[in-house]
Design an enzyme around this catalytic site. Structure first.
Site, PDB file in Angstrom:
ATOM      1  N   GLY A  90     -13.600 -39.523  -8.094  1.00 38.40           N
ATOM      2  CA  GLY A  90     -14.114 -38.160  -7.936  1.00 38.40           C
ATOM      3  C   GLY A  90     -13.893 -37.650  -6.526  1.00 38.40           C
ATOM      4  O   GLY A  90     -13.584 -36.474  -6.313  1.00 38.40           O
ATOM      5  N   ASP A 101     -25.938 -43.436  -4.718  1.00 41.48           N
ATOM      6  CA  ASP A 101     -25.056 -44.529  -5.149  1.00 41.48           C
ATOM      7  C   ASP A 101     -25.788 -45.873  -5.249  1.00 41.48           C
ATOM      8  O   ASP A 101     -25.283 -46.809  -5.872  1.00 41.48           O
ATOM      9  CB  ASP A 101     -23.879 -44.677  -4.169  1.00 41.48           C
ATOM     10  CG  ASP A 101     -22.913 -43.506  -4.268  1.00 41.48           C
ATOM     11  OD1 ASP A 101     -22.906 -42.815  -5.304  1.00 41.48           O
ATOM     12  OD2 ASP A 101     -22.164 -43.277  -3.304  1.00 41.48           O
TER      13      ASP A 101
HETATM   14  C1  S3P Z   1     -19.417 -39.265  -2.082  1.00 43.23           C
HETATM   15  C2  S3P Z   1     -20.423 -38.440  -2.443  1.00 43.23           C
HETATM   16  C3  S3P Z   1     -21.303 -38.710  -3.588  1.00 43.23           C
HETATM   17  C4  S3P Z   1     -21.249 -40.182  -3.973  1.00 43.23           C
HETATM   18  C5  S3P Z   1     -19.856 -40.693  -4.091  1.00 43.23           C
HETATM   19  C6  S3P Z   1     -19.122 -40.540  -2.766  1.00 43.23           C
HETATM   20  C7  S3P Z   1     -18.577 -38.879  -0.938  1.00 43.23           C
HETATM   21  O1  S3P Z   1     -20.879 -37.941  -4.695  1.00 43.23           O
HETATM   22  O2  S3P Z   1     -21.935 -40.399  -5.170  1.00 43.23           O
HETATM   23  O3  S3P Z   1     -19.846 -42.064  -4.450  1.00 43.23           O
HETATM   24  O4  S3P Z   1     -17.805 -39.727  -0.427  1.00 43.23           O
HETATM   25  O5  S3P Z   1     -18.673 -37.733  -0.497  1.00 43.23           O
HETATM   26  P1  S3P Z   1     -21.342 -36.396  -4.898  1.00 43.23           P
HETATM   27  O6  S3P Z   1     -20.718 -35.588  -3.831  1.00 43.23           O
HETATM   28  O7  S3P Z   1     -20.824 -36.040  -6.258  1.00 43.23           O
HETATM   29  O8  S3P Z   1     -22.831 -36.422  -4.820  1.00 43.23           O
END
Ligand code: S3P
Length: 426
Positions: A93, A313
């Site tokens: 993501g 996380d």
């Molecule tokens: C992250 C932000 C979080 C986290 C992901 C890593 C990042 O997600 O859960 O593992 O590196 O900015 P979200 O931005 O969807 O909250």
């Protein structure tokens, strides 16, 4: 791949966690649009961060591993070139959301997609602000990957995040590097600030105060030599393992202690954990230090509001700790857990059920009563790295062996996880 874990008599020794996943993505992406050759030490070995590198290679950046140090050569903000096919963000993501901020500003169009899990995760949260900046993005069913991004000139915006998300904040700040003027992001709840710190390291002008972050467009980004701190979110599995198994004593070395991430340490200490923090120093704007953890039952507690965002996380493994705690664990305001690599409330509940541990599920959270024992069982990561590792920690405290199906999902963030676990439980 399946892995069988036996109950542990004790957890001891030391762990040097792999490079922080969040920081690795950011250093690589910014290095690819900076001028010159950056050197990144301790880059994450996880598959997610390798997905970022393969996308950057497809965009023309030169990425090399030189004796364990990652070298990335960029040619400035407009030095990328149109890839020949669809970019593959794999399971990540962070890769798709952060890279989209840069792709939206390029003088070419790109498509970017990923695996089955990523293809179910919402992208409208970045499409809306990037659309406000003037980008045109098409998505499957209007909000899911793959994304078709028609790059072009962007305008600066002032945007209030409707959900707490460091990925969305970072996407907008990276796009803001290409927008005329100053782009402002307002976050109602504080999230990890690695992008702000990394952008400053590479030479961008970023101000941040009381939840308002502002980046100036058109900076000259210069190559840097940087060290990625150890990943506290990966270390969390071993910290909980040490707290769960009686008479344990564990050191975690060179781990990132950025205040927007260190809520984990504060939460555990407030729940009664014995943790000592030593050797704290600053490197590239990030804090790094060592932790010494002594085993012993914790009280449990409540995670809600800003704390939920700060621990998002770590919640799967904290739920494991909660089941063995005195008073149990309640988690609220955690609707975001349902749109991670899996619906983590559902996948946790299913695995706890298989291990004979009760968990009360709510729409945006859950409650795990304390003083429970895990029963050895056959559990499943359902393809989610943090669920695989949380199950492994629960298995250490179970009465008999536990088999984890699809355990290889752990390699998304931590390929060495099971070997490291073996090393501290042998
Ligand atoms: C992250 C932000 C979080 C986290 C992901 C890593 C990042 O997600 O859960 O593992 O590196 O900015 P979200 O931005 O969807 O909250």
């Amino acid at each position: 791949m399946q892995i069988t874990i036996s109950p542990a008599a004790t957890v001891s020794g030391f762990v040097r966690p792999p490079g922080d996943k969040s920081i690795s993505h950011r250093y690589a992406i910014i290095a690819a649009i900076a001028e010159g050759a950056s050197r990144i030490h301790n880059y994450s070995t996880g598959a997610d961060c390798q997905s970022t590198l393969s996308c950057l290679r497809d965009l023309g950046a030169v990425v090399e591993n030189r004796e364990g140090v990652l070298a990335i050569s960029g040619h400035g903000r407009y030095g990328l070139r149109q890839p020949s096919g669809m970019l593959d963000a794999g399971n990540s993501g962070s890769t798709i959301r952060m890279l989209s901020g840069i792709l939206a500003a390029q003088p070419f169009s790109t498509s970017i997609g990923g695996d089955e899990s990523l293809s179910r995760r919402p992208m409208d949260r970045i499409m809306k602000p990037l659309g406000d900046m003037g980008a045109t993005i098409h998505a499957r069913a209007g909000r899911f990957p793959p994304l078709q991004i028609e790059g072009g000139p962007l305008r600066a915006i002032d945007y209030t995040l409707p959900v707490a998300s460091a990925q969305v904040k970072s996407c907008i700040l990276l796009a803001g590097l290409y927008a005329g003027g100053a782009t402002t992001v307002r976050e109602p709840v504080r999230t990890r600030d690695h992008t702000e710190l990394a952008l400053r390291e590479f030479g961008a002008e970023v101000e941040s105060a009381r939840g308002v972050i502002r980046v100036q467009a058109n900076p000259r980004l210069e190559a840097r030599e940087l060290l990625v701190p150890g990943d506290l979110s990966s270390a969390a599995f071993f910290m909980v393992a040490a707290l769960l198994v009686p008479d344990s004593e564990l050191a975690i070395l060179s781990v990132g202690l950025n205040p927007t991430r260190a809520a984990l340490v504060e939460f555990l200490v407030s729940a009664g954990a014995r943790i000592r923090v030593t050797n704290v120093q600053e490197r590239g704007g990030e804090l790094i230090g060592d932790l010494q953890i002594k085993g012993g039952r914790v009280l449990g507690g409540l995670i809600e509001k800003e704390l939920t965002a700060a621990l998002i996380d770590e919640i799967p493994v904290l739920a494991v700790l909660g089941a063995a705690s005195e008073l149990g664990l309640t988690v609220r305001d955690a609707g975001e857990l349902r749109v991670k690599e899996t619906d983590r409330i559902a996948t946790l509940a299913e695995n706890f059920r298989r291990m004979g541990v009760s968990m009360e599920v709510m729409a945006e959270g859950f409650h795990v009563p304390g003083k429970q024992r895990f029963a050895g069982a056959q559990v499943d990561s359902f393809g989610d790295h943090r669920i695989a590792m949380a199950c492994a920690v629960a298995a250490l405290a179970a009465d008999t062996e536990t088999t984890i199906l699809n355990a290889d999902a752990a390699s998304v963030s931590f390929p060495e996880f099971f070997d490291t676990l073996r090393g501290i439980t042998a």
